[in-house]
Design a protein around this motif. Structure first.
Motif, PDB file in Angstrom:
ATOM      1  N   LEU A 118      55.363  51.620  60.274  1.00 23.24           N
ATOM      2  CA  LEU A 118      55.792  52.897  60.835  1.00 23.24           C
ATOM      3  C   LEU A 118      57.285  53.148  60.665  1.00 23.24           C
ATOM      4  CD1 LEU A 118      53.768  53.203  64.165  1.00 23.24           C
ATOM      5  CD2 LEU A 118      53.779  54.842  62.273  1.00 23.24           C
ATOM      6  N   LEU A 119      58.073  52.100  60.488  1.00 23.99           N
ATOM      7  CA  LEU A 119      59.516  52.261  60.349  1.00 23.99           C
ATOM      8  C   LEU A 119      59.973  52.248  58.896  1.00 23.99           C
ATOM      9  CD1 LEU A 119      60.766  50.060  63.327  1.00 23.99           C
ATOM     10  CD2 LEU A 119      60.378  52.523  63.265  1.00 23.99           C
ATOM     11  N   ASP A 120      59.029  52.181  57.962  1.00 20.82           N
ATOM     12  CA  ASP A 120      59.378  52.191  56.539  1.00 20.82           C
ATOM     13  C   ASP A 120      59.965  53.550  56.169  1.00 20.82           C
ATOM     14  OD1 ASP A 120      59.482  52.002  53.743  1.00 20.82           O
ATOM     15  OD2 ASP A 120      57.681  50.795  53.662  1.00 20.82           O
ATOM     16  N   GLU A 121      61.043  53.544  55.389  1.00 21.43           N
ATOM     17  CA  GLU A 121      61.692  54.795  54.977  1.00 21.43           C
ATOM     18  C   GLU A 121      60.935  55.501  53.854  1.00 21.43           C
ATOM     19  OE1 GLU A 121      65.666  53.689  54.014  1.00 21.43           O
ATOM     20  OE2 GLU A 121      66.141  53.105  56.072  1.00 21.43           O
ATOM     21  N   LYS A 122      59.982  54.811  53.247  1.00 19.73           N
ATOM     22  CA  LYS A 122      59.162  55.431  52.205  1.00 19.73           C
ATOM     23  C   LYS A 122      57.879  55.959  52.832  1.00 19.73           C
ATOM     24  CE  LYS A 122      60.873  52.408  48.561  1.00 19.73           C
ATOM     25  NZ  LYS A 122      60.546  51.333  47.607  1.00 19.73           N
ATOM     26  N   SER A 123      57.322  56.983  52.209  1.00 24.52           N
ATOM     27  CA  SER A 123      56.113  57.613  52.738  1.00 24.52           C
ATOM     28  C   SER A 123      54.949  56.630  52.807  1.00 24.52           C
ATOM     29  CB  SER A 123      55.722  58.804  51.859  1.00 24.52           C
ATOM     30  OG  SER A 123      54.446  59.275  52.216  1.00 24.52           O
ATOM     31  N   ILE A 124      54.284  56.615  53.934  1.00 27.80           N
ATOM     32  CA  ILE A 124      53.050  55.849  54.082  1.00 27.80           C
ATOM     33  C   ILE A 124      51.925  56.569  53.338  1.00 27.80           C
ATOM     34  CG2 ILE A 124      51.261  55.169  55.738  1.00 27.80           C
ATOM     35  CD1 ILE A 124      53.568  54.736  57.775  1.00 27.80           C
ATOM     36  N   ILE A 125      51.824  57.885  53.543  1.00 25.42           N
ATOM     37  CA  ILE A 125      50.703  58.653  53.004  1.00 25.42           C
ATOM     38  C   ILE A 125      50.722  58.683  51.479  1.00 25.42           C
ATOM     39  CG2 ILE A 125      49.622  60.941  52.934  1.00 25.42           C
ATOM     40  CD1 ILE A 125      50.717  61.284  55.848  1.00 25.42           C
ATOM     41  N   LEU A 126      51.892  58.882  50.887  1.00 19.86           N
ATOM     42  CA  LEU A 126      51.971  58.950  49.421  1.00 19.86           C
ATOM     43  C   LEU A 126      51.839  57.580  48.766  1.00 19.86           C
ATOM     44  CD1 LEU A 126      54.677  61.713  48.860  1.00 19.86           C
ATOM     45  CD2 LEU A 126      52.178  61.931  48.968  1.00 19.86           C
ATOM     46  N   ASN A 127      51.673  56.543  49.581  1.00 18.51           N
ATOM     47  CA  ASN A 127      51.387  55.209  49.047  1.00 18.51           C
ATOM     48  C   ASN A 127      49.936  54.806  49.283  1.00 18.51           C
ATOM     49  OD1 ASN A 127      53.747  53.829  47.788  1.00 18.51           O
ATOM     50  ND2 ASN A 127      54.706  54.571  49.655  1.00 18.51           N
ATOM     51  N   ILE A 128      49.113  55.758  49.724  1.00 18.98           N
ATOM     52  CA  ILE A 128      47.672  55.506  49.858  1.00 18.98           C
ATOM     53  C   ILE A 128      47.024  55.941  48.552  1.00 18.98           C
ATOM     54  CG2 ILE A 128      45.555  56.063  51.091  1.00 18.98           C
ATOM     55  CD1 ILE A 128      47.309  56.724  53.546  1.00 18.98           C
ATOM     56  N   GLY A 129      46.537  55.011  47.806  1.00 15.12           N
ATOM     57  CA  GLY A 129      45.899  55.361  46.534  1.00 15.12           C
ATOM     58  C   GLY A 129      46.819  56.162  45.651  1.00 15.12           C
ATOM     59  N   ASN A 130      46.341  57.322  45.215  1.00 16.76           N
ATOM     60  CA  ASN A 130      47.083  58.160  44.265  1.00 16.76           C
ATOM     61  C   ASN A 130      47.319  59.565  44.829  1.00 16.76           C
ATOM     62  OD1 ASN A 130      48.256  58.530  41.659  1.00 16.76           O
ATOM     63  ND2 ASN A 130      46.447  59.662  41.018  1.00 16.76           N
TER      64      ASN A 130
END
Length: 199
Positions: free
Chosen positions: A5-17
């Protein structure tokens, strides 16, 4: 992949493609691809799609789709200026039988992907609500990250719900792999070509 949750990169855009361009033209119709069902979320007793009311998407066009393999289910929501515009925001969530839990992300340059750049995550929030269609007093929104700065640390309850969400994401991640999304996108492209051909 590890989700934080604290990652500065998107969680959603790292789900699959998943891409910001995957809005109504990709997820706007009920489809079954590779054993996964993509089903637009409709307001109860309403035959036509309408905007989500809960603050899980931003923009004039706010819709969502449930993704299921018959055992596991999660929700992807998106907000855009128009049905075929890139998303300004996306969220992933689930319903636990009594309330919804969502991780909501908003982005800066929504067309960065066209220039082979990673869209900038500008905000990540957690939203819990009883309904997607009512602006009720039970809705809570907590901003976790705002322009790479931690605004509020997640609570233990937030972390527990997030872990449940991630377990669903991991079970359904193949639904967002390139092969499945390319089929959804191809159907979109073929429909556009057929429409142009008929004119």
């Amino acid at each position: 992949m590890k989700f934080d949750l604290l990652d500065e990169k998107s969680i959603i855009l790292n789900i699959g493609n998943i891409k910001l361009s995957d809005t109504g033209d990709t997820f706007g119709k009920r489809k079954i691809v590779g054993g996964y069902e993509y089903h637009p979320i409709l307001k109860p007793n309403d035959m036509f799609p309408s905007n989500l009311v809960a603050p899980i998407a931003y923009g004039d066009y706010r819709r969502g789709t449930s993704i299921s393999d018959g055992k596991n289910e999660m929700i992807l929501a998106y907000g855009a200026n128009r049905i075929n515009s890139n998303a300004q925001s996306m969220s992933v969530g689930y319903f636990d039988g009594s309330q919804y839990f969502f991780v909501v992300e908003a982005f800066g340059d929504i067309y960065a992907e066209k220039r082979n750049r990673i869209p900038e995550l500008t905000r990540r929030s957690i939203v819990t609500c009883k309904s997607l269609w009512d602006d009720d007093s039970d809705t809570t929104m907590t901003t976790i990250l705002n322009h790479e700065e931690v605004e509020k640390r997640p609570t233990e309850e937030n972390i527990t719900c997030f872990r449940e969400l991630i377990s669903r994401v991991e079970c359904l991640e193949s639904a967002f792999r390139g092969e499945n999304l390319e089929v959804l996108r191809r159907r979109k492209s073929r429909a556009a070509v057929e429409h142009d051909h008929d004119r």
